[in-house]
Scaffold this motif. Sequence first.
Motif, PDB file in Angstrom:
ATOM      1  N   LYS A  27       4.586  -0.635  -0.167  1.00  0.00           N
ATOM      2  CA  LYS A  27       4.217  -1.930  -0.974  1.00  0.00           C
ATOM      3  C   LYS A  27       5.405  -2.296  -2.261  1.00  0.00           C
ATOM      4  O   LYS A  27       4.805  -2.963  -2.693  1.00  0.00           O
ATOM      5  CB  LYS A  27       2.679  -2.271  -0.676  1.00  0.00           C
ATOM      6  CG  LYS A  27       2.083  -1.732   1.092  1.00  0.00           C
ATOM      7  CD  LYS A  27       2.747  -3.814   1.322  1.00  0.00           C
ATOM      8  CE  LYS A  27       1.559  -3.038   2.916  1.00  0.00           C
ATOM      9  NZ  LYS A  27       2.324  -4.281   3.760  1.00  0.00           N
ATOM     10  N   ARG A  28       6.224  -1.442  -3.006  1.00  0.00           N
ATOM     11  CA  ARG A  28       6.550  -1.008  -3.052  1.00  0.00           C
ATOM     12  C   ARG A  28       5.822  -1.104  -4.698  1.00  0.00           C
ATOM     13  O   ARG A  28       6.073  -1.926  -5.540  1.00  0.00           O
ATOM     14  CB  ARG A  28       8.040  -2.554  -3.975  1.00  0.00           C
ATOM     15  CG  ARG A  28       8.703  -2.384  -2.390  1.00  0.00           C
ATOM     16  CD  ARG A  28       9.661  -1.180  -2.385  1.00  0.00           C
ATOM     17  NE  ARG A  28      10.544  -1.641  -1.281  1.00  0.00           N
ATOM     18  CZ  ARG A  28      10.536  -1.001   0.151  1.00  0.00           C
ATOM     19  NH1 ARG A  28       9.032  -0.047   0.496  1.00  0.00           N
ATOM     20  NH2 ARG A  28      11.407  -0.787   0.819  1.00  0.00           N
ATOM     21  N   ALA A  66       6.053  -3.435  -8.088  1.00  0.00           N
ATOM     22  CA  ALA A  66       6.812  -5.630  -7.767  1.00  0.00           C
ATOM     23  C   ALA A  66       5.585  -6.270  -8.731  1.00  0.00           C
ATOM     24  O   ALA A  66       5.679  -7.898  -7.639  1.00  0.00           O
ATOM     25  CB  ALA A  66       6.877  -5.350  -6.577  1.00  0.00           C
ATOM     26  N   LEU A  70       0.627  -9.970  -3.727  1.00  0.00           N
ATOM     27  CA  LEU A  70       0.247 -11.303  -3.013  1.00  0.00           C
ATOM     28  C   LEU A  70      -1.044 -11.614  -1.466  1.00  0.00           C
ATOM     29  O   LEU A  70      -1.136 -12.854  -1.620  1.00  0.00           O
ATOM     30  CB  LEU A  70       1.939 -12.298  -2.526  1.00  0.00           C
ATOM     31  CG  LEU A  70       3.114 -13.158  -3.535  1.00  0.00           C
ATOM     32  CD1 LEU A  70       3.206 -12.066  -4.238  1.00  0.00           C
ATOM     33  CD2 LEU A  70       4.271 -13.239  -2.717  1.00  0.00           C
ATOM     34  N   SER A 139       9.643 -13.870 -10.963  1.00  0.00           N
ATOM     35  CA  SER A 139      10.021 -14.221  -9.144  1.00  0.00           C
ATOM     36  C   SER A 139       8.864 -15.380  -9.509  1.00  0.00           C
ATOM     37  O   SER A 139       9.268 -16.126  -8.291  1.00  0.00           O
ATOM     38  CB  SER A 139      10.031 -12.748  -8.303  1.00  0.00           C
ATOM     39  OG  SER A 139       8.593 -12.270  -8.699  1.00  0.00           O
TER      40      SER A 139
HETATM   41  N1  COA Z   1       2.927  -8.415  -2.569  1.00  0.00           N
HETATM   42  C1  COA Z   1       2.406  -8.108  -1.748  1.00  0.00           C
HETATM   43  N2  COA Z   1       3.184  -7.472  -0.244  1.00  0.00           N
HETATM   44  C2  COA Z   1       4.594  -6.810  -1.579  1.00  0.00           C
HETATM   45  C3  COA Z   1       4.632  -7.342  -2.655  1.00  0.00           C
HETATM   46  C4  COA Z   1       3.447  -7.993  -3.586  1.00  0.00           C
HETATM   47  N3  COA Z   1       4.715  -8.818  -4.733  1.00  0.00           N
HETATM   48  N4  COA Z   1       6.522  -7.017  -3.070  1.00  0.00           N
HETATM   49  C5  COA Z   1       6.514  -5.719  -1.681  1.00  0.00           C
HETATM   50  N5  COA Z   1       5.807  -6.244  -0.556  1.00  0.00           N
HETATM   51  C6  COA Z   1       5.422  -5.380   0.868  1.00  0.00           C
HETATM   52  C7  COA Z   1       5.911  -6.144   1.650  1.00  0.00           C
HETATM   53  O1  COA Z   1       5.388  -7.108   1.987  1.00  0.00           O
HETATM   54  C8  COA Z   1       7.036  -5.121   2.573  1.00  0.00           C
HETATM   55  O2  COA Z   1       5.018  -5.424   3.677  1.00  0.00           O
HETATM   56  P1  COA Z   1       5.741  -4.398   4.627  1.00  0.00           P
HETATM   57  O3  COA Z   1       6.302  -3.293   4.898  1.00  0.00           O
HETATM   58  O4  COA Z   1       4.168  -4.186   5.524  1.00  0.00           O
HETATM   59  O5  COA Z   1       6.267  -5.769   5.226  1.00  0.00           O
HETATM   60  C9  COA Z   1       6.075  -3.768   2.255  1.00  0.00           C
HETATM   61  O6  COA Z   1       6.150  -4.527   0.433  1.00  0.00           O
HETATM   62  C10 COA Z   1       8.195  -3.531   1.178  1.00  0.00           C
HETATM   63  O7  COA Z   1       8.982  -4.574   0.740  1.00  0.00           O
HETATM   64  P2  COA Z   1      10.542  -5.109   0.818  1.00  0.00           P
HETATM   65  O8  COA Z   1      10.221  -6.667   0.358  1.00  0.00           O
HETATM   66  O9  COA Z   1      10.594  -4.720   2.654  1.00  0.00           O
HETATM   67  O10 COA Z   1      10.850  -4.438  -0.278  1.00  0.00           O
HETATM   68  P3  COA Z   1      12.117  -4.600  -0.092  1.00  0.00           P
HETATM   69  O11 COA Z   1      12.743  -2.793  -1.306  1.00  0.00           O
HETATM   70  O12 COA Z   1      13.730  -4.417   0.773  1.00  0.00           O
HETATM   71  O13 COA Z   1      11.935  -5.083  -1.782  1.00  0.00           O
HETATM   72  C11 COA Z   1      11.528  -6.333  -3.229  1.00  0.00           C
HETATM   73  C12 COA Z   1      12.283  -4.949  -2.907  1.00  0.00           C
HETATM   74  C13 COA Z   1      10.048  -6.130  -4.791  1.00  0.00           C
HETATM   75  C14 COA Z   1      12.670  -6.580  -4.406  1.00  0.00           C
HETATM   76  C15 COA Z   1      10.951  -7.451  -2.266  1.00  0.00           C
HETATM   77  O14 COA Z   1       9.955  -6.694  -1.688  1.00  0.00           O
HETATM   78  C16 COA Z   1      10.047  -8.390  -3.834  1.00  0.00           C
HETATM   79  O15 COA Z   1      10.443  -9.124  -3.458  1.00  0.00           O
HETATM   80  N6  COA Z   1       8.827  -8.349  -3.791  1.00  0.00           N
HETATM   81  C17 COA Z   1       7.980  -9.527  -4.577  1.00  0.00           C
HETATM   82  C18 COA Z   1       8.489  -9.486  -5.883  1.00  0.00           C
HETATM   83  C19 COA Z   1       7.793 -10.855  -6.561  1.00  0.00           C
HETATM   84  O16 COA Z   1       7.659 -11.782  -6.277  1.00  0.00           O
HETATM   85  N7  COA Z   1       6.328 -10.320  -7.179  1.00  0.00           N
HETATM   86  C20 COA Z   1       4.830 -10.592  -7.105  1.00  0.00           C
HETATM   87  C21 COA Z   1       4.953 -11.205  -8.946  1.00  0.00           C
HETATM   88  S1  COA Z   1       3.555 -11.808  -9.640  1.00  0.00           S
END
Ligand code: COA
Length: 277
Positions: A27-28, A66, A70, A139
């Motif tokens: 979940k990063r 990350a 959310l 972000s």
């Molecule tokens: N909240 C909830 N779930 C999250 C998350 C977050 N902040 N960031 C990543 N995840 C989850 C994804 O939903 C995904 O879940 P799944 O496997 O069940 O579908 C999993 O983690 C992997 O994420 P993914 O987006 O496929 O990884 P990536 O390596 O392609 O991209 C990021 C990495 C960090 C760029 C992208 O996950 C992202 O934009 N995350 C949100 C960042 C953000 O805006 N955070 C909020 C700040 S308040």
Amino acid sequence: MSQTAADVVSFRIEGRIAWVAFNRPEKRNCMSPTLNRRMLEVIEDLEFHDEVGVLVLTGEGSAWSAGMDLKEYFRETEARGLEGVRKSQREAYAWWKRLRWYQKPTIAMVNGWCFGGGYGPLFACDLAFAAEEAQFGLSEINWGILPGGGASKVAAELLSFRRAMYHAMTGETVDGRTAAEWGLVNEAVPLSGLKARVTEVAELLLKKNPVALKATKDAIRRVREMTYENAEDYLIRAQEAANSFDNEGRKHGISQFIDDKSYKPGLGAYDLSRQGR
Ligand code: COA
């Protein structure tokens, strides 16, 4: 203190360095209420552990963090109303605050993604080193909120006004190198050399008088908000308070230089082992 296989925080102590990691790589390493509660427990247990001199906060896998989860931190707590929201905010802010005023020196080792709420623990750590490949971003604007949970404050504290505005308003990411140039982190090095560089810095800190380190890091945080006069006064009181915990350290520091001529304070630390530490 024990760790389960499913733990959302991993930790180990090696050579007086506590390596603590966000451990939800799939979940990063986004911060859920469960992770926030667990992180507070782990860092509290390590804070006065005799075998820990420095704490490093890093992330397992491709992310540092990350930001807030959310789903679990926002959507699911909002579904429980104001009480749920406030509770999960308090749990997150509690461990960031504990880190900001932590007894031991702390280093953020930013190995990958660092977004939004991640700026809270980033700022909470005294020092920060990033992989050049890491990506930093406020972000929030991209999904429709303001950078809360301290993130706006962190940007305004660490960046110039123009950079903070651009960073927060566009939601564009910057890499580790730019983050270092902007002052979000101390330094950026290639990911392959990140752990070695952080270990080197941690080992440097381990050689310093721990009472003086705690007084110093608190002083740097406190004086930012004080007038010059208030800061001068605070620093006198803080040193006198530190003396009551460790009145011998600085005497050794003076004597090893003036009498023994065994080191030069301008170039390194006095030998703590001769003080019986
Ligand atoms: N909240 C909830 N779930 C999250 C998350 C977050 N902040 N960031 C990543 N995840 C989850 C994804 O939903 C995904 O879940 P799944 O496997 O069940 O579908 C999993 O983690 C992997 O994420 P993914 O987006 O496929 O990884 P990536 O390596 O392609 O991209 C990021 C990495 C960090 C760029 C992208 O996950 C992202 O934009 N995350 C949100 C960042 C953000 O805006 N955070 C909020 C700040 S308040």
